[in-house]
Design a protein around this motif. Structure first.
Motif, PDB file in Angstrom:
ATOM      1  N   ALA A  47       9.194  -4.282   6.922  1.00 46.83           N
ATOM      2  CA  ALA A  47       8.644  -3.397   5.888  1.00 46.83           C
ATOM      3  C   ALA A  47       8.638  -1.958   6.363  1.00 46.83           C
ATOM      4  CB  ALA A  47       7.224  -3.834   5.528  1.00 46.83           C
ATOM      5  N   ALA A 107       3.239  -7.099   1.608  1.00 43.05           N
ATOM      6  CA  ALA A 107       3.404  -6.913   3.055  1.00 43.05           C
ATOM      7  C   ALA A 107       2.608  -7.970   3.801  1.00 43.05           C
ATOM      8  CB  ALA A 107       2.949  -5.521   3.458  1.00 43.05           C
ATOM      9  N   PHE A 146       7.873  -7.357   4.738  1.00 44.61           N
ATOM     10  CA  PHE A 146       7.676  -7.450   3.285  1.00 44.61           C
ATOM     11  C   PHE A 146       8.295  -8.766   2.829  1.00 44.61           C
ATOM     12  CE2 PHE A 146       8.466  -6.649  -1.208  1.00 44.61           C
ATOM     13  CZ  PHE A 146       7.248  -6.088  -1.583  1.00 44.61           C
TER      14      PHE A 146
END
Length: 396
Positions: free
Chosen positions: A348, A379, A384
């Motif tokens: 992420a 997240a 993610f």
């Protein structure tokens, strides 16, 4: 107070009123031949003609405006009845207009006119009974114990006749309301279907354009940096850009054709096209790891295949556009007997938080819900993750 009517309706109502007046006036003019029914006889023949014409005109006017303004028509009918009773005249042909007016108050009138017509039917029955038996003795003998049964029968008959006219109008009113409700429902359903179709096409357009542009941008950046040192890499990147752009253009043309001509959905991507999707992502320079375990049992439903493809396409596009510059993207597909589970994990970046989902996440969630499943994105431990579960055999 006044309703909107078509020109043809106004013409019909006016023509009916004129014909009614031409029939009622001669009858009213010659109705009273002696002075037994009131002081009108003292007016002479000319007076009878004038008074008869006035009464016939009142009832004819009530017929003329019965649909344009039912409450006004009811008022005119009451005025005509009161003038008729005030002159001591017996019921006549002109009074038949009352039935049409009561029908109109129930069928076309406002709420006030609706209940005013109902009250007029009951009060009118009582008034005509009292007038016939307590006023000029048309029934003979006035109101006595001997004539009381006849008076009660007259009251019941008058209430039944007037109430029947009002009741028929109320039934017509219910039928009109039912038809209007059905038309409104059909219109709402058509608008809902059109809105759903627009949302579907917008979702498909977003998936196709966003993914293709992400690949094109990544390849263009790679070609720009490689042009000075490795011409072969730059040439390969340009070829990928060309292929991706042509594929996107074909998909956009298909979507525009559906929007313009409202034809069928046309050919849609399936899980057989996933390899090409993976190849595009890898060609954009993103390390991609794909794990399919277990494999699809036979041929999954088309709706499930489309949902899986579009969700993966959007998830990989988000990873390409918003993910961290380095790090592999992991895709896991599990084709279970009753459902398919998929997960896309990528490192992420700062902007890849799920606190403010964009159109991509919303579109993925809508696709999962349309297929009867669910989707979560957010997240987790520095990555993610997009997770979706879609039932096999769920609603399309």
């Amino acid at each position: 107070m006044f309703r909107r009517l078509k020109t043809s309706q106004l013409v019909v109502d006016l023509a009916l009123a004129v014909v009614y007046f031409l029939i009622a006036w001669p009858i009213e003019a010659v109705l009273v031949q002696t002075g037994a029914f009131g002081w009108e006889y003292q007016l002479g023949s000319a007076g009878q003609v004038i008074v008869g014409g006035f009464i016939a005109a009142l009832f004819s006017c009530s017929l003329a405006v019965r649909r344009l303004s039912p409450l006004l028509a009811l008022g005119l009918a009451w005025v005509g009845a009161l003038v008729q009773m005030g002159l001591g005249r017996p019921p006549s042909f002109s009074d038949l207009a009352i039935f049409g007016v009561l029908f109109a108050t129930a069928a076309y009138g406002s709420r006030a006119a609706y209940w005013a017509g109902f009250a007029s039917a009951l009060v009118g029955a009582l008034v005509i009974t009292v007038y016939l038996f307590a006023g000029p003795s048309f029934a003979g003998g006035g109101l006595t114990w001997q004539t009381l049964p006849l008076a009660l029968m007259t009251l019941i008959a008058a209430a039944f006749a007037l109430g029947l006219s009002w009741t028929i109008g109320a039934l017509v009113r219910s039928a009109i309301r039912t038809r209007e409700t059905r038309v409104a429902q059909q219109r709402a359903e058509a608008e809902t279907a059109a809105e759903q179709e627009r949302v579907r096409i917008a979702r498909d357009m977003h998936d196709v354009v966003a993914h293709s542009l992400a690949v094109v941008i990544a390849q263009a950046d790679g070609a720009r940096y490689a042009a000075a040192s490795d011409l072969a890499v730059a040439t390969e990147a340009l070829a990928t850009i060309s292929t991706t752009a042509r594929s996107a253009l074909a998909d956009v043309r298909l979507l525009l054709g559906q929007l313009r001509h409202r034809q069928g959905d046309g050919p849609q991507p399936t899980i057989a096209d996933l390899e090409e999707l993976y190849a595009q992502v890898r060609a954009a320079g993103v390390p991609l790891l794909v794990d399919v375990d277990p494999a699809p049992p036979g041929e999954p439903p088309a709706a499930v295949q489309l949902a899986v493809y579009r969700i993966l396409q959007e998830a990989l596009t988000n990873a390409l556009r918003h993910g961290a510059p380095s790090g592999a993207v992991a895709v896991r597909l599990s084709w279970l007997p009753d459902r398919v589970e998929l997960a896309v994990r990528n490192p992420a970046a700062v902007s890849a938080s799920g606190d403010r989902p964009g159109h991509g996440i919303i579109g993925m969630r809508e696709r999962a819900q349309l297929a009867g499943g669910r989707l979560e994105a957010g997240a987790e431990d520095g990555d993610f993750i997009v997770r979706a579960t879609i039932p096999i055999g769920g609603p399309a």
